[in-house]
Design an enzyme around this catalytic site. Sequence first.
Site, PDB file in Angstrom:
ATOM      1  N   GLY A  45       0.317  -1.288  -0.038  1.00  0.00           N
ATOM      2  CA  GLY A  45       0.081   0.292  -0.407  1.00  0.00           C
ATOM      3  C   GLY A  45       0.307   1.263   0.015  1.00  0.00           C
ATOM      4  O   GLY A  45       1.549   1.095   0.370  1.00  0.00           O
ATOM      5  N   GLN A  50       3.074   9.299   1.494  1.00  0.00           N
ATOM      6  CA  GLN A  50       4.391   8.942   0.820  1.00  0.00           C
ATOM      7  C   GLN A  50       4.853   9.291  -0.085  1.00  0.00           C
ATOM      8  O   GLN A  50       6.207   9.016  -0.192  1.00  0.00           O
ATOM      9  CB  GLN A  50       4.085   7.371   1.777  1.00  0.00           C
ATOM     10  N   CYS A 107       6.655  -0.020   6.794  1.00  0.00           N
ATOM     11  CA  CYS A 107       6.010   0.600   6.270  1.00  0.00           C
ATOM     12  C   CYS A 107       7.248   1.396   5.283  1.00  0.00           C
ATOM     13  O   CYS A 107       7.820   1.132   5.850  1.00  0.00           O
ATOM     14  CB  CYS A 107       5.827   1.658   7.352  1.00  0.00           C
ATOM     15  N   LEU A 108       6.744   1.530   3.809  1.00  0.00           N
ATOM     16  CA  LEU A 108       7.687   2.026   3.119  1.00  0.00           C
ATOM     17  C   LEU A 108       8.921   3.803   3.799  1.00  0.00           C
ATOM     18  O   LEU A 108       9.496   3.878   3.117  1.00  0.00           O
ATOM     19  CB  LEU A 108       7.547   2.363   1.534  1.00  0.00           C
ATOM     20  N   HIS A 149      -4.341   0.551   8.094  1.00  0.00           N
ATOM     21  CA  HIS A 149      -2.612   1.364   8.219  1.00  0.00           C
ATOM     22  C   HIS A 149      -2.603   2.416   6.870  1.00  0.00           C
ATOM     23  O   HIS A 149      -1.669   3.799   7.211  1.00  0.00           O
ATOM     24  CB  HIS A 149      -1.587   0.488   7.167  1.00  0.00           C
ATOM     25  N   GLU A 150      -2.703   2.190   5.690  1.00  0.00           N
ATOM     26  CA  GLU A 150      -2.969   3.747   4.793  1.00  0.00           C
ATOM     27  C   GLU A 150      -4.124   4.192   5.172  1.00  0.00           C
ATOM     28  O   GLU A 150      -3.761   5.915   4.964  1.00  0.00           O
ATOM     29  CB  GLU A 150      -3.700   2.782   3.243  1.00  0.00           C
ATOM     30  N   HIS A 153      -2.449   7.258   7.295  1.00  0.00           N
ATOM     31  CA  HIS A 153      -1.401   7.763   6.970  1.00  0.00           C
ATOM     32  C   HIS A 153      -2.175   9.364   6.359  1.00  0.00           C
ATOM     33  O   HIS A 153      -1.786  10.058   6.349  1.00  0.00           O
ATOM     34  CB  HIS A 153      -0.581   7.260   5.435  1.00  0.00           C
TER      35      HIS A 153
HETATM   36 ZN    ZN Z   1       2.992   3.013   6.029  1.00  0.00          ZN
END
Ligand code: ZN
Length: 188
Positions: A45, A50, A107-108, A149-150, A153
């Site tokens: 995701g 991000q 997480c990226l 999670h997304e 964000h």
């Molecule tokens: Zn993340």
Amino acid sequence: MILDIVKYGHPVLRQRGARIETITPEIKKLITDMFATMEENHGVGLAAQQVGIAKQLTVIDVRGVTDRPSTLELEGQPADVAEIMPLVLINPEVKPVGEAVKGPEGCLSFPEIFGDINRPESVDVKALDAKGKPIAFRCGGLLARAVQHETDHLNGILFIDRMDKKTKQELQPELDELAAQTKASLKK
Ligand code: ZN
């Protein structure tokens, strides 16, 4: 186009995303670029924050993960997860269903940092899709975790905010180092 991924310590990750009212050509391009960026980085995701844009937009694709199952219900009926992949969620609203379960997350925006996070096993999701059409579904397993999670964000919330104290304390030196690196790179 592959976009740069914003790392922990960048202030945009703490910004709440603005709602998207119309699917402009710029939003369409952003969606395409976010999928390319997510694939390039082997993510499940990616949220607009991000890639440096505080908007209520996230892309998700769990098809590459075979060892962590996902479930999907459309209009109360079990459905094939692949049916809604790749998934674009605009202005998502997420309601928890059932008990919280612990599961590993990364997480990226936090390279090489992982931790167990408690989240509801299933969620009801309402959002707009890439065409601006309303969609609704219930999901569980990895997909529910990714959606939560997304969506976090998009509200400026990060997975480290949901770690238990001990896990976060253990990771604190790495987190501090990452934030310092990010801040130093922003000054250049
Ligand atoms: Zn993340």
